[in-house]
Every structure is written in structure tokens, then in C-alpha cells.
Design a protein around this motif. Structure first.
Motif, short mmCIF file in Angstrom:
data_model
loop_
_atom_site.label_atom_id
_atom_site.label_comp_id
_atom_site.label_asym_id
_atom_site.label_seq_id
_atom_site.Cartn_x
_atom_site.Cartn_y
_atom_site.Cartn_z
N VAL A 143 -117.28 -22.33 -50.04
CA VAL A 143 -117.43 -21.55 -48.80
C VAL A 143 -116.07 -21.18 -48.23
CG1 VAL A 143 -118.22 -21.66 -46.39
CG2 VAL A 143 -119.71 -22.48 -48.22
N ASN A 144 -115.10 -22.07 -48.35
CA ASN A 144 -113.77 -21.84 -47.80
C ASN A 144 -112.83 -21.10 -48.75
OD1 ASN A 144 -113.53 -23.03 -45.04
ND2 ASN A 144 -114.45 -24.75 -46.12
N SER A 145 -113.35 -20.61 -49.87
CA SER A 145 -112.52 -19.93 -50.86
C SER A 145 -112.68 -18.41 -50.79
CB SER A 145 -112.87 -20.42 -52.27
OG SER A 145 -114.09 -19.82 -52.71
N ASP A 146 -111.82 -17.71 -51.50
CA ASP A 146 -111.90 -16.25 -51.58
C ASP A 146 -113.07 -15.78 -52.45
OD1 ASP A 146 -109.72 -15.94 -49.94
OD2 ASP A 146 -108.29 -15.75 -51.59
N ALA A 147 -113.74 -16.71 -53.12
CA ALA A 147 -114.88 -16.36 -53.98
C ALA A 147 -116.19 -16.29 -53.20
CB ALA A 147 -115.01 -17.37 -55.12
N TYR A 148 -116.12 -16.48 -51.88
CA TYR A 148 -117.31 -16.54 -51.04
C TYR A 148 -117.37 -15.33 -50.10
CZ TYR A 148 -121.10 -18.87 -48.58
OH TYR A 148 -122.33 -19.20 -48.06
N VAL A 149 -118.56 -14.84 -49.81
CA VAL A 149 -118.76 -13.68 -48.93
C VAL A 149 -118.18 -13.99 -47.54
CG1 VAL A 149 -120.48 -12.20 -47.83
CG2 VAL A 149 -120.83 -12.96 -50.19
N PRO A 150 -117.16 -13.24 -47.11
CA PRO A 150 -116.50 -13.55 -45.84
C PRO A 150 -117.41 -13.52 -44.61
CG PRO A 150 -115.17 -12.02 -47.12
CD PRO A 150 -116.50 -12.15 -47.83
N SER A 151 -118.29 -12.54 -44.52
CA SER A 151 -119.15 -12.46 -43.33
C SER A 151 -120.09 -13.66 -43.23
CB SER A 151 -119.95 -11.15 -43.33
OG SER A 151 -120.77 -11.08 -44.49
N HIS A 152 -120.59 -14.11 -44.36
CA HIS A 152 -121.46 -15.28 -44.33
C HIS A 152 -120.65 -16.54 -44.05
CE1 HIS A 152 -124.14 -18.49 -45.84
NE2 HIS A 152 -124.94 -17.84 -45.04
N ARG A 153 -119.44 -16.62 -44.58
CA ARG A 153 -118.57 -17.78 -44.31
C ARG A 153 -118.42 -17.99 -42.82
NH1 ARG A 153 -113.75 -16.01 -46.02
NH2 ARG A 153 -114.17 -16.65 -48.15
N ARG A 154 -118.13 -16.91 -42.08
CA ARG A 154 -117.92 -17.03 -40.64
C ARG A 154 -119.18 -17.56 -39.94
NH1 ARG A 154 -115.12 -12.36 -41.84
NH2 ARG A 154 -116.87 -10.99 -41.35
N ARG A 155 -120.33 -17.01 -40.28
CA ARG A 155 -121.59 -17.45 -39.64
C ARG A 155 -121.90 -18.89 -40.00
NH1 ARG A 155 -123.25 -12.23 -41.50
NH2 ARG A 155 -124.62 -13.11 -43.08
N LEU A 156 -121.74 -19.22 -41.27
CA LEU A 156 -122.09 -20.56 -41.72
C LEU A 156 -121.15 -21.62 -41.14
CD1 LEU A 156 -123.95 -22.27 -43.49
CD2 LEU A 156 -122.39 -21.86 -45.40
N LEU A 157 -119.84 -21.39 -41.24
CA LEU A 157 -118.89 -22.40 -40.77
C LEU A 157 -118.97 -22.63 -39.27
CD1 LEU A 157 -115.76 -21.77 -43.01
CD2 LEU A 157 -117.50 -23.57 -43.21
N ALA A 158 -119.34 -21.60 -38.52
CA ALA A 158 -119.48 -21.76 -37.07
C ALA A 158 -120.66 -22.67 -36.71
CB ALA A 158 -119.65 -20.40 -36.41
N ASN A 159 -121.55 -22.90 -37.68
CA ASN A 159 -122.78 -23.65 -37.40
C ASN A 159 -123.07 -24.77 -38.40
OD1 ASN A 159 -124.05 -21.94 -35.14
ND2 ASN A 159 -123.39 -20.45 -36.65
N ILE A 160 -122.18 -25.01 -39.35
CA ILE A 160 -122.45 -25.92 -40.46
C ILE A 160 -122.74 -27.35 -40.00
CG2 ILE A 160 -120.04 -26.56 -40.95
CD1 ILE A 160 -122.30 -25.64 -43.79
N ASP A 161 -122.13 -27.76 -38.88
CA ASP A 161 -122.35 -29.12 -38.40
C ASP A 161 -123.81 -29.38 -38.05
OD1 ASP A 161 -121.83 -27.25 -36.26
OD2 ASP A 161 -121.80 -28.94 -34.89
#
Length: 164
Positions: free
Chosen positions: A143-161
């Protein structure tokens, strides 16, 4: 022609239709459902996007998902998209985020735990070309790599906890 219901930013219906592929008028939004899937053994499902997709081709995403069709609730869209993109049927979903994007989208994030045969995942032609199940640490690294969709990374990491 794929139709979507139009909404105002606060989620209230705008009582008009949107057509996929046509510009969304200013002030209107359409619904998108993202589904993050974890197997009962703790591994997360990631899908590799088709390299011919116009947005984020050839990148991984830890979600199945897409736009809600006219008349669908976000949960109904999540269930349909999960099945269409992975072949997995699930009933127990947890809603863990709602956010809007600059692209006139209201994104609803869902989480589900499944108990399927890990080899039974199917791919949707034109959408995905591969999948893998990853333990939590490898999932988060991806998720934290360049191989991951950036827009989804932002949504997911903001709520992953909320789902770990």
C-alpha cells in the motif's frame, strides 16, 4: 449506457441521473464503493489492475469496487463489485469510511472477512489480471509503495486503523 444516481456532496439525492463517461456537472457527485477483503487467516486480498485500464493501469489495489449503478445503495454496489471482480460472495460488511474526491465522487469504504478457498478468486476481464493474498505487513508495505493505486492509498491509509 450505464446510469448512476446523482447526489449532492452531503449525500442527499439530486433526483437526476448521470451517465458514465459524461462529465459530472459541478456540484453533483456519484457513489463509489471500495471493498477491502481480509481472509479469516489474516491475509489481505490485492488485485493487479489490467495494464490497459485508463486509470492506474498495472498497479495493485487492495480493493474490489466501482461505481454504484442507478438505484443501488453503496452496500449493494460493494457486494456486486466484489462478486464481479473476484467471484467472492460475502454478506457481512463493515462500513469504515466515507469521503469525497475532487473528481465529484463520494467514496464509501467497506471491509469484509471471508472464508473462501484462496485459489477460487476469479478475475474480471478488462479490470484485473492477477491477484495475491498478503499478510498484514506485506499488504501495508505494498500500500505504501509506488506499485499501489495512489487514490486508494490515501483513502485506505486515512482509515486503516479501523480495520487492523
Amino acid at each position: 449506457m450505464e446510469l448512476w444516481d446523482a447526489y449532492y456532496e452531503d449525500g442527499t439525492p439530486a433526483e437526476t441521473d448521470l451517465v458514465r463517461g459524461e462529465p459530472v456537472p459541478k456540484g453533483l457527485y456519484h457513489l463509489v464503493a471500495d471493498v477491502t477483503v481480509r481472509h479469516r487467516d489474516g491475509d489481505f486480498l490485492v488485485m493487479l489492475r489490467d495494464p490497459n485500464k485508463p486509470l492506474s493501469p498495472g498497479l495493485y489495489e487492495g480493493t474490489a469496487g466501482g461505481s454504484a449503478l442507478k438505484g443501488e445503495t453503496p452496500l449493494e454496489a460493494a457486494k456486486r463489485e466484489l462478486f464481479e471482480e473476484t467471484g467472492i460472495r460475502a454478506e457481512n460488511f463493515t462500513h469504515f469510511y466515507r469521503t469525497t474526491t475532487a473528481g465529484n465522487t463520494i467514496c464509501h469504504g467497506f471491509f469484509c472477512i471471508v472464508d473462501c478457498d484462496k485459489d477460487s478468486v476469479t478475475l474480471q476481464e478488462g479490470e484485473t489480471v492477477a491477484y495475491k493474498w498478503l499478510p498484514k505487513d506485506e499488504f501495508l508495505a505494498l500500500v505504501n509503495s509506488d506499485a499501489y493505486v495512489p487514490s486508494h492509498r490515501r483513502r485506505l491509509l486515512a482509515n486503516i486503523d479501523k480495520i487492523l
